[in-house]
Design a protein around this motif. Structure first.
Motif, mmCIF file in Angstrom:
data_model
loop_
_atom_site.group_PDB
_atom_site.id
_atom_site.type_symbol
_atom_site.label_atom_id
_atom_site.label_comp_id
_atom_site.label_asym_id
_atom_site.label_seq_id
_atom_site.Cartn_x
_atom_site.Cartn_y
_atom_site.Cartn_z
ATOM 1 N N VAL A 1 0.843 -1.195 0.000
ATOM 2 C CA VAL A 1 0.000 0.000 0.000
ATOM 3 C C VAL A 1 0.878 1.244 0.000
ATOM 4 O O VAL A 1 2.075 1.183 0.264
ATOM 5 C CB VAL A 1 -0.944 0.012 1.225
ATOM 6 N N GLY A 2 0.249 2.392 -0.277
ATOM 7 C CA GLY A 2 0.987 3.648 -0.308
ATOM 8 C C GLY A 2 2.134 3.613 -1.293
ATOM 9 O O GLY A 2 3.235 4.111 -1.004
ATOM 10 N N VAL A 3 1.879 3.073 -2.461
ATOM 11 C CA VAL A 3 2.958 2.826 -3.429
ATOM 12 C C VAL A 3 3.429 4.126 -4.086
ATOM 13 O O VAL A 3 2.623 4.980 -4.470
ATOM 14 C CB VAL A 3 2.491 1.819 -4.504
ATOM 15 N N ASN A 4 4.738 4.269 -4.185
ATOM 16 C CA ASN A 4 5.381 5.379 -4.881
ATOM 17 C C ASN A 4 6.065 4.855 -6.136
ATOM 18 O O ASN A 4 6.814 3.863 -6.070
ATOM 19 C CB ASN A 4 6.461 6.022 -4.010
ATOM 20 N N LEU A 5 5.818 5.474 -7.276
ATOM 21 C CA LEU A 5 6.598 5.215 -8.486
ATOM 22 C C LEU A 5 7.879 6.020 -8.375
ATOM 23 O O LEU A 5 7.848 7.242 -8.177
ATOM 24 C CB LEU A 5 5.805 5.631 -9.720
ATOM 25 N N VAL B 1 20.366 6.670 -4.468
ATOM 26 C CA VAL B 1 19.648 7.936 -4.398
ATOM 27 C C VAL B 1 19.065 8.078 -3.000
ATOM 28 O O VAL B 1 18.498 7.133 -2.452
ATOM 29 C CB VAL B 1 18.538 8.039 -5.473
ATOM 30 N N HIS B 2 19.230 9.253 -2.407
ATOM 31 C CA HIS B 2 18.735 9.479 -1.054
ATOM 32 C C HIS B 2 17.210 9.537 -1.059
ATOM 33 O O HIS B 2 16.606 10.188 -1.919
ATOM 34 C CB HIS B 2 19.310 10.768 -0.469
ATOM 35 N N ILE B 3 16.609 8.849 -0.109
ATOM 36 C CA ILE B 3 15.150 8.730 -0.075
ATOM 37 C C ILE B 3 14.471 10.087 0.071
ATOM 38 O O ILE B 3 13.394 10.311 -0.508
ATOM 39 C CB ILE B 3 14.717 7.786 1.067
ATOM 40 N N ILE B 4 15.069 11.005 0.804
ATOM 41 C CA ILE B 4 14.434 12.309 1.035
ATOM 42 C C ILE B 4 14.899 13.354 0.030
ATOM 43 O O ILE B 4 14.091 13.999 -0.640
ATOM 44 C CB ILE B 4 14.720 12.808 2.465
ATOM 45 N N THR C 1 5.814 8.402 2.018
ATOM 46 C CA THR C 1 5.766 9.068 0.715
ATOM 47 C C THR C 1 7.110 9.708 0.434
ATOM 48 O O THR C 1 7.599 10.521 1.230
ATOM 49 C CB THR C 1 4.671 10.147 0.689
ATOM 50 N N ILE C 2 7.720 9.362 -0.672
ATOM 51 C CA ILE C 2 9.025 9.904 -1.049
ATOM 52 C C ILE C 2 8.819 11.237 -1.774
ATOM 53 O O ILE C 2 8.071 11.303 -2.764
ATOM 54 C CB ILE C 2 9.776 8.896 -1.931
ATOM 55 N N PRO C 3 9.481 12.310 -1.321
ATOM 56 C CA PRO C 3 9.212 13.644 -1.876
ATOM 57 C C PRO C 3 9.412 13.764 -3.380
ATOM 58 O O PRO C 3 8.645 14.452 -4.064
ATOM 59 C CB PRO C 3 10.197 14.542 -1.111
ATOM 60 N N GLN D 1 3.172 9.437 -6.389
ATOM 61 C CA GLN D 1 2.208 8.516 -5.795
ATOM 62 C C GLN D 1 1.554 7.679 -6.890
ATOM 63 O O GLN D 1 1.193 8.185 -7.951
ATOM 64 C CB GLN D 1 1.140 9.280 -5.011
ATOM 65 N N PHE D 2 1.410 6.382 -6.606
ATOM 66 C CA PHE D 2 0.901 5.467 -7.619
ATOM 67 C C PHE D 2 -0.253 4.673 -7.019
ATOM 68 O O PHE D 2 -0.067 3.594 -6.456
ATOM 69 C CB PHE D 2 2.038 4.547 -8.092
ATOM 70 N N LEU D 3 -1.441 5.209 -7.148
ATOM 71 C CA LEU D 3 -2.623 4.602 -6.549
ATOM 72 C C LEU D 3 -3.124 3.436 -7.399
ATOM 73 O O LEU D 3 -2.861 3.370 -8.611
ATOM 74 C CB LEU D 3 -3.725 5.655 -6.403
#
Length: 594
Positions: free
Chosen positions: A215-219, A275-278, A453-455, A459-461
């Motif tokens: 859940v809460g998937v980020n592309l 790559v840094h997550i933030i 959530t990665i800045p 977001q990939f709903l």
């Protein structure tokens, strides 16, 4: 020096960034082979358990009549633990099967992907392909973790009607809550990041059994960001800080960075990045011209080990000349990635590198340097590394597994004669444990507080469509060298398929660093199969000279070099030649089928 890998290619001219220390000195490493159940034809090693005395491995038992125990539970593909300290379980064996004999009610609708095992930092769960195995609040290594207490749950990605593809090679974040993975679609490969959420009684989706939902998937892409190479008017621009996560390979030891195979920085040179997550800051971890792929960080975040073809010269014929901008890679990248193997045979060996990566003359240290190269020795070139390596939590040991070259990669018409296995029972696989003999145990660094959530991601709903990505317009362009010269470039596209089918480049005194200068031309045309998207045919013409601190050339035969290769099969089939020469050392392409 056999301890430290010394490349015959020129040293990088890049100055070390502020705060980057001098490369480490080589260290003493002792390698042994770990015991395994007999009659196991294939396996994958994974992480250490938190105690550092056990590792996870996927194995495939042949069946009850020849398995080490007569019970029928020892059959098929299973997840086992292996002792690394010379001890045994209560059965008297140095291994224990975690998935054998689990009641069917505790293992419903398991996903068939059961590879790349990783034990969670909590020691109570294991990622097993697309499944989660747990033993409740009992550590997996405990004798109290018996089959009746084990549950195995499938991982479910409720993607809906989108075209995101099937997850592959999942990796667990050190916080035991987040996951990263890749997926292929007809448009290419994308990477994702999300949360694991247990769903005891699903009311939707195609899998109505207890499961773990993603859940809460980020592309892991920013459609509004820059691409690695872009056209601005008549000029080409290369953006080294463009975030373009290709194949996701895991997380750093602290979990503050995502590790991946990224866009090439130099022609035909496939490398690993972080790559840094933030912040989205990108670091290039490897730069050696050979191919790097699986990677694992130490828990103190100060070292990584990668499986790499460096030392084998497998890729030097196409990537050995450094400091060529990655322009032809717009059409050659699949071929460059595919030629690293000969069918099932990889040419990987484990390479130990500090967290700052390749730099200057430093290209890490072969973990298995010791030995005389003879059959069965730790550095026998016929034993090749597979995925994935791993560090023990205290940083003093590395585990990796290897397979022995077998037909058709040897024997028959192949010029390589098949070696005779010296492993127990004539096995053609082995699990190796490397002891970093001079190191003292260290404590893991605190796990990074990873966001949901990665800045810089998207977001990939469920039901979302993949966003449109940058499409390179056809035309003629110029790329200016950072120091001098120019690269005149022509890009031709198949407008119907919206894909680049030809790139040609003319170099005139081109230099980014004022030390390496390029002259000459290169042109590559790509033809894809209408029936098989993995089948590539390229027609390659090259005549490049490099002057300055390095004298090198990259030349095809007069009739050109013509390569056909399937990215899923990795069988080399070519006509003509492509040869790279660096300071008098000649690198020729592999023979067909070799």
């Amino acid at each position: 020096m056999h301890w430290l890998f010394q490349a015959v290619v020129s040293a990088s001219s890049l100055h070390l960034a502020a705060g980057v220390p001098a490369p480490p000195k080589p260290e003493s490493i002792e390698v042994i082979e770990l015991p395994l159940p007999p009659v196991v034809p294939t396996n994958d090693t994974g992480d250490f358990a938190p105690d550092g005395n056990h590792i996870a491995a996927t194995v495939e038992f042949i069946g009850a009549p020849v398995a080490p125990h007569p019970a029928s539970i020892f059959t098929g593909k299973q997840l086992i633990l292996i002792k690394t300290n010379g001890g045994s379980f209560s059965t008297g064996d140095p291994w224990k099967c975690l998935s054998c004999g689990v009641p069917s009610r505790n293992a419903r609708s398991l996903d068939n992907a059961r590879d790349y095992p990783h034990i969670a930092r909590n020691g109570q769960q294991a990622l097993w392909g697309h499944n989660i195995l747990d033993c409740g609040d009992i550590p997996l290594v405990s004798e109290r973790c018996t089959p009746d207490k084990v549950h195995i749950y499938p991982i479910y990605w409720p993607t809906g009607a989108n075209s995101s593809g099937i997850p592959r090679e999942m990796r667990m974040h050190p916080d035991d809550k987040h996951m990263g993975w890749s997926a292929f679609t007809s448009g290419g490969q994308n990477a994702y990041y999300g949360q694991l959420k247990f769903n005891q009684s699903p009311e939707n989706g195609t899998l109505r059994v207890p499961r773990y939902d993603l859940v809460g998937v980020n592309l892991l892409a920013n459609p509004n960001g820059t691409a690695p190479i872009m056209a601005q008017g008549s000029e080409l621009k290369i953006y080294e800080q463009a975030v373009h996560v290709g194949e996701l390979r895991g997380f750093s030891g602290a979990g503050d960075e995502i590790l991946y195979i990224g866009p090439t920085r130099e022609a035909n040179n496939i490398d690993l990045f972080a790559v840094h997550i933030i912040t989205g800051v990108v670091r290039r971890l490897t730069s050696h011209p050979e191919y790097a792929d699986p990677i694992a960080f130490s828990h103190d975040n100060q070292w990584f080990v990668t499986m790499d073809t460096r030392g084998s010269n497998r890729q030097m014929w196409m990537s050995g000349m450094r400091h060529i901008p990655p322009l032809v890679d717009l059409v050659t990248v699949t071929a460059a990635a595919s030629t690293r193997n000969n069918g099932a045979r990889r040419f990987f060996q484990p390479i130990l590198i500090d967290r700052y990566g390749d730099r200057g003359d430093y290209f890490g240290q072969h973990v298995n340097y010791a030995g005389n190269g003879t059959g069965g020795s730790a550095n026998d070139p016929n034993w090749n590394g597979k995925a994935d390596p791993a560090f023990s939590p205290d940083g003093t040991h590395i585990v990796y597994w290897q397979s022995l070259v077998i037909p058709p990669a040897c024997g028959g018409s192949n010029p390589l004669r098949c070696p005779v296995s010296t492993a127990q029972g004539g096995r053609t696989y082995r699990v190796m444990l490397a002891h970093l003999a001079t190191r003292k145990p260290i404590a893991p660094v605190p796990v990074f507080d990873a966001p949901d959530t990665i800045p810089w991601a998207t977001q990939f709903l469920p039901g979302a469509r993949l966003p449109n990505v940058y499409s390179f317009p056809p035309g003629s362009y110029t790329l200016l060298g950072k120091h001098s010269g120019i690269a005149k470039t022509r890009i031709v596209k198949d407008l119907l398929l919206d894909m680049i089918k030809m790139v040609s480049v003319e170099y005139s005194n081109f230099s980014d660093d004022g030390k390496h200068y390029l002259h000459g031309h290169e042109a590559v045309a790509l033809e894809l199969s209408a029936s098989d998207p993995w089948l590539n045919h390229i027609d390659w013409y090259s005549d490049i000279l490099q002057t300055g601190t390095t004298n090198a050339s990259k030349k095809t035969s007069p009739e050109g070099f013509h390569l056909t290769i399937n990215a899923l099969e990795n069988i080399f089939e070519a006509n003509g030649t492509l040869t790279t020469t660096v300071n008098g050392v000649v690198y020729k392409q592999p023979l067909n089928g070799a």
